[in-house]
Motif scaffolding. Structure first.
Motif, PDB file in Angstrom:
ATOM      1  N   ILE A  95       3.004   1.580  10.349  1.00  0.00           N
ATOM      2  CA  ILE A  95       3.216   0.542   9.356  1.00  0.00           C
ATOM      3  C   ILE A  95       2.091  -0.723   9.385  1.00  0.00           C
ATOM      4  O   ILE A  95       2.066  -1.146  10.336  1.00  0.00           O
ATOM      5  CB  ILE A  95       4.610   0.378   9.276  1.00  0.00           C
ATOM      6  N   SER A  96       1.436  -1.025   8.301  1.00  0.00           N
ATOM      7  CA  SER A  96       0.452  -2.372   8.261  1.00  0.00           C
ATOM      8  C   SER A  96       1.142  -3.027   7.361  1.00  0.00           C
ATOM      9  O   SER A  96       0.843  -4.024   7.463  1.00  0.00           O
ATOM     10  CB  SER A  96      -0.675  -1.690   8.065  1.00  0.00           C
ATOM     11  N   HIS A 152       0.051   4.091  -0.672  1.00  0.00           N
ATOM     12  CA  HIS A 152       0.602   3.963   0.373  1.00  0.00           C
ATOM     13  C   HIS A 152       1.706   3.140   1.041  1.00  0.00           C
ATOM     14  O   HIS A 152       1.990   3.063   2.141  1.00  0.00           O
ATOM     15  CB  HIS A 152      -0.388   2.786   0.697  1.00  0.00           C
ATOM     16  N   PHE A 153       2.171   4.147  -0.058  1.00  0.00           N
ATOM     17  CA  PHE A 153       4.233   3.529   0.456  1.00  0.00           C
ATOM     18  C   PHE A 153       5.081   5.197   1.560  1.00  0.00           C
ATOM     19  O   PHE A 153       4.375   5.770   1.478  1.00  0.00           O
ATOM     20  CB  PHE A 153       5.046   3.748  -1.085  1.00  0.00           C
ATOM     21  N   ALA A 154       5.571   3.928   2.081  1.00  0.00           N
ATOM     22  CA  ALA A 154       6.289   4.553   3.748  1.00  0.00           C
ATOM     23  C   ALA A 154       7.640   4.866   3.038  1.00  0.00           C
ATOM     24  O   ALA A 154       7.531   6.329   3.395  1.00  0.00           O
ATOM     25  CB  ALA A 154       5.096   4.396   4.586  1.00  0.00           C
ATOM     26  N   ASP A 155       8.117   4.494   2.692  1.00  0.00           N
ATOM     27  CA  ASP A 155       9.684   4.135   3.581  1.00  0.00           C
ATOM     28  C   ASP A 155      10.255   2.196   3.133  1.00  0.00           C
ATOM     29  O   ASP A 155       9.550   1.979   2.816  1.00  0.00           O
ATOM     30  CB  ASP A 155       9.490   4.106   4.704  1.00  0.00           C
ATOM     31  N   THR A 192      -0.687   1.000   5.370  1.00  0.00           N
ATOM     32  CA  THR A 192      -2.570   0.834   4.178  1.00  0.00           C
ATOM     33  C   THR A 192      -3.882   0.908   5.521  1.00  0.00           C
ATOM     34  O   THR A 192      -4.657   0.736   4.760  1.00  0.00           O
ATOM     35  CB  THR A 192      -2.495  -0.733   3.362  1.00  0.00           C
ATOM     36  N   THR A 193      -3.715   1.306   6.432  1.00  0.00           N
ATOM     37  CA  THR A 193      -4.903   0.821   7.490  1.00  0.00           C
ATOM     38  C   THR A 193      -5.664   2.120   7.895  1.00  0.00           C
ATOM     39  O   THR A 193      -6.502   3.118   7.925  1.00  0.00           O
ATOM     40  CB  THR A 193      -4.798   0.321   8.676  1.00  0.00           C
TER      41      THR A 193
END
Length: 70
Positions: A11-12, A58-61, A5-6
């Motif tokens: 990963i934030s 913003h989804f990463a994993d 999100t940053t």
């Protein structure tokens, strides 16, 4: 669930996937997760739909920390 999100590529933010909500209301038939939000229109521990435009962008994993139950 892990989110970036940053804007710096790390990963934030994290959340816990709750599953498909089959009840009534705004989350009906949506996949939801619980997380703690510190900014935006809602703050504190909240439930959000994964398909929300901000969170899907913003989804990463994701990862599993407990074994799958039968």
């Amino acid at each position: 669930m892990f989110f970036k999100t940053t804007g710096n590529g790390t990963i934030s933010h994290v959340g816990i996937y709750l599953g498909l909500y089959e009840g009534e209301g705004k989350f009906k038939n949506k996949r939801i997760f619980i997380h703690a939000a510190s900014d935006g229109p809602e703050t504190g521990v909240i439930i959000t739909a994964i398909d929300d435009p901000y969170w899907s962008k913003h989804f990463a994993d994701w990862g599993r920390i407990l074994p799958k139950t039968e």
